[in-house]
Design a protein around this motif. Structure first.
Motif, short mmCIF file in Angstrom:
data_model
loop_
_atom_site.label_atom_id
_atom_site.label_comp_id
_atom_site.label_asym_id
_atom_site.label_seq_id
_atom_site.Cartn_x
_atom_site.Cartn_y
_atom_site.Cartn_z
N VAL A 112 0.86 -1.19 0.00
CA VAL A 112 0.00 0.00 0.00
C VAL A 112 0.89 1.24 0.00
O VAL A 112 1.95 1.27 0.63
CB VAL A 112 -0.94 0.03 1.22
N ASN A 113 0.45 2.26 -0.73
CA ASN A 113 1.12 3.54 -0.65
C ASN A 113 0.80 4.19 0.69
O ASN A 113 -0.31 4.04 1.22
CB ASN A 113 0.66 4.46 -1.78
N ALA A 114 1.77 4.93 1.24
CA ALA A 114 1.55 5.57 2.54
C ALA A 114 0.35 6.50 2.49
O ALA A 114 -0.39 6.65 3.47
CB ALA A 114 2.81 6.33 2.95
N GLY A 115 0.12 7.13 1.33
CA GLY A 115 -1.01 8.04 1.20
C GLY A 115 -2.36 7.38 1.36
O GLY A 115 -3.36 8.05 1.64
N LEU A 116 -2.41 6.05 1.17
CA LEU A 116 -3.68 5.33 1.32
C LEU A 116 -4.24 5.52 2.72
O LEU A 116 -5.45 5.67 2.92
CB LEU A 116 -3.48 3.84 1.02
N LEU A 117 -3.36 5.49 3.72
CA LEU A 117 -3.78 5.58 5.11
C LEU A 117 -4.07 7.02 5.52
O LEU A 117 -4.72 7.25 6.54
CB LEU A 117 -2.70 4.99 6.03
N ARG A 118 -3.58 7.97 4.75
CA ARG A 118 -3.80 9.38 5.08
C ARG A 118 -5.02 9.97 4.38
O ARG A 118 -5.60 10.95 4.85
CB ARG A 118 -2.55 10.21 4.73
N HIS A 119 -5.41 9.41 3.25
CA HIS A 119 -6.48 10.01 2.45
C HIS A 119 -7.80 9.25 2.51
O HIS A 119 -8.83 9.77 2.08
CB HIS A 119 -6.04 10.11 0.98
N LEU A 120 -7.78 7.99 2.99
CA LEU A 120 -8.98 7.16 2.99
C LEU A 120 -9.46 6.88 4.40
O LEU A 120 -8.65 6.83 5.35
CB LEU A 120 -8.73 5.82 2.28
N SER A 121 -10.77 6.69 4.53
CA SER A 121 -11.32 6.26 5.81
C SER A 121 -10.99 4.78 6.01
O SER A 121 -10.55 4.09 5.09
CB SER A 121 -12.84 6.45 5.81
N GLU A 122 -11.23 4.31 7.22
CA GLU A 122 -10.92 2.91 7.51
C GLU A 122 -11.79 1.97 6.68
O GLU A 122 -11.33 0.91 6.25
CB GLU A 122 -11.08 2.62 9.00
N GLU A 123 -13.05 2.34 6.48
CA GLU A 123 -13.92 1.50 5.66
C GLU A 123 -13.42 1.43 4.22
O GLU A 123 -13.44 0.37 3.59
CB GLU A 123 -15.36 2.05 5.69
N GLU A 124 -12.94 2.57 3.70
CA GLU A 124 -12.41 2.59 2.33
C GLU A 124 -11.13 1.76 2.23
O GLU A 124 -10.93 1.02 1.26
CB GLU A 124 -12.14 4.03 1.90
N VAL A 125 -10.27 1.86 3.25
CA VAL A 125 -9.06 1.04 3.26
C VAL A 125 -9.43 -0.44 3.29
O VAL A 125 -8.82 -1.27 2.60
CB VAL A 125 -8.16 1.40 4.46
#
Length: 308
Positions: A112-125
């Motif tokens: 996963v790109n680090a930005g995934l955890l910064r830009h998405l909600s937990e449900e989206e992740v």
């Protein structure tokens, strides 16, 4: 028609294309040589590709201590999918994105790109991770390796077609002009079928991923967020290695809006529409599958609204 049926039809078409072109350009011996060489190359690539791809993407391994919430969420979703826990990697890129690799479920990895955890909600992740786990469960790496083997063999036949028969086209049923056209068009046709199979596998991974995470809307929302971010944030590793682009859940190189013949990714709008239709059908059947409970970390709970 299911994604599996579409993939089977496309693979059959690619195989038929290989047989026709192989017989026309190289005869039985030429076709066999091309298939064996392409198969050997792709078998080696399939066996080692995970390490190569992760290195090219600049991915570094992480464990429970590095990202406890992501690790717990992935572990929970893998259990729901009936899969062993994949190795987790992070790529230091702000563009939110992700991909899966590995030759089989026992040797799989999710990056996963680090930005995934910064830009998405937990449900989206959760939706994104479930999509990548679906690729692993569906053994899409194997399917794409078989596809690449046949497509590679067709390209080799096109490149060395004259060598197999010493450049003699007199016995070719298509004639000299037809032979030249086939040499040009055969690799293009193989590439188009290969890309169509790639798009088909993405649709299937969306469907199965929605089942794994329990809510198609989570993945639909994630795809919209990822597509919007891909248009605004550059993925430096992908730009430096464009061959990696087809592996990501969203094309990291561009914001293509159409399901065109030359795209390895389906249109995001079409994917979201299919997921929302799936959600509507499930609602009509009495609801969706139970959602995975948000994983808890030591000292407190994770809010269901997200982890930004």
């Amino acid at each position: 028609m299911s994604g599996y049926a579409k993939t089977a039809i496309l693979l059959a078409g690619l195989t038929a294309l290989f047989i026709v072109i192989g017989g026309a350009l190289g005869g039985e011996s030429g076709a066999l040589v091309a298939l064996l060489v392409a198969g050997g190359m792709n078998l080696f690539a399939w066996w080692t590709s995970d390490k190569v791809v992760l290195r090219m993407a600049g991915a570094r391994p992480i464990g429970p201590a590095d990202a406890p919430r992501l690790y717990a969420l992935t572990e929970q979703l893998a259990r729901r999918a009936g899969l062993p826990m994949p190795a987790l990697y992070v790529i230091d890129e702000e563009q939110p994105n992700a991909f899966a690799t590995g030759r089989d479920p026992a040797n799989a990895a999710v990056a996963v790109n680090a930005g995934l955890l910064r830009h998405l909600s937990e449900e989206e992740v959760a939706g994104v991770i479930a999509h990548e786990l679906a690729h692993i469960r569906n053994r899409d790496t194997l399917i794409m390796t078989v596809t690449a083997t046949i497509a590679g063999a067709i390209s080799m036949l096109a490149q060395f077609g004259f060598l197999f028969r010493g450049g003699d086209s007199r016995n070719n049923p298509f004639g000299p002009i037809g032979l030249i056209l086939m040499l040009i068009l055969a690799p293009l046709a193989a590439m188009l079928v290969q890309m169509a199979i790639s798009r088909s596998r993405e649709y299937e991974a969306d469907r199965v991923g929605a089942e794994i995470c329990g809510n198609p809307r989570w993945l639909a929302s994630a795809l919209v967020t990822l597509q919007n971010a891909a248009r605004q944030i550059e993925n430096h590793h992908a730009e430096a290695n464009p061959a990696l682009a087809h592996m990501f859940i969203i094309n990291p190189l561009s914001g293509a809006r159409m399901d065109n013949l030359f795209s390895t990714h389906p249109s995001t709008e079409n994917r979201v529409r299919a997921l929302l239709e799936l959600a509507a059908r499930r609602d009509g059947d009495g609801g969706i599958a139970p959602r995975p409970a948000p994983p808890r970390r030591a000292g407190g709970s994770v809010p269901s609204s997200g982890w930004r």
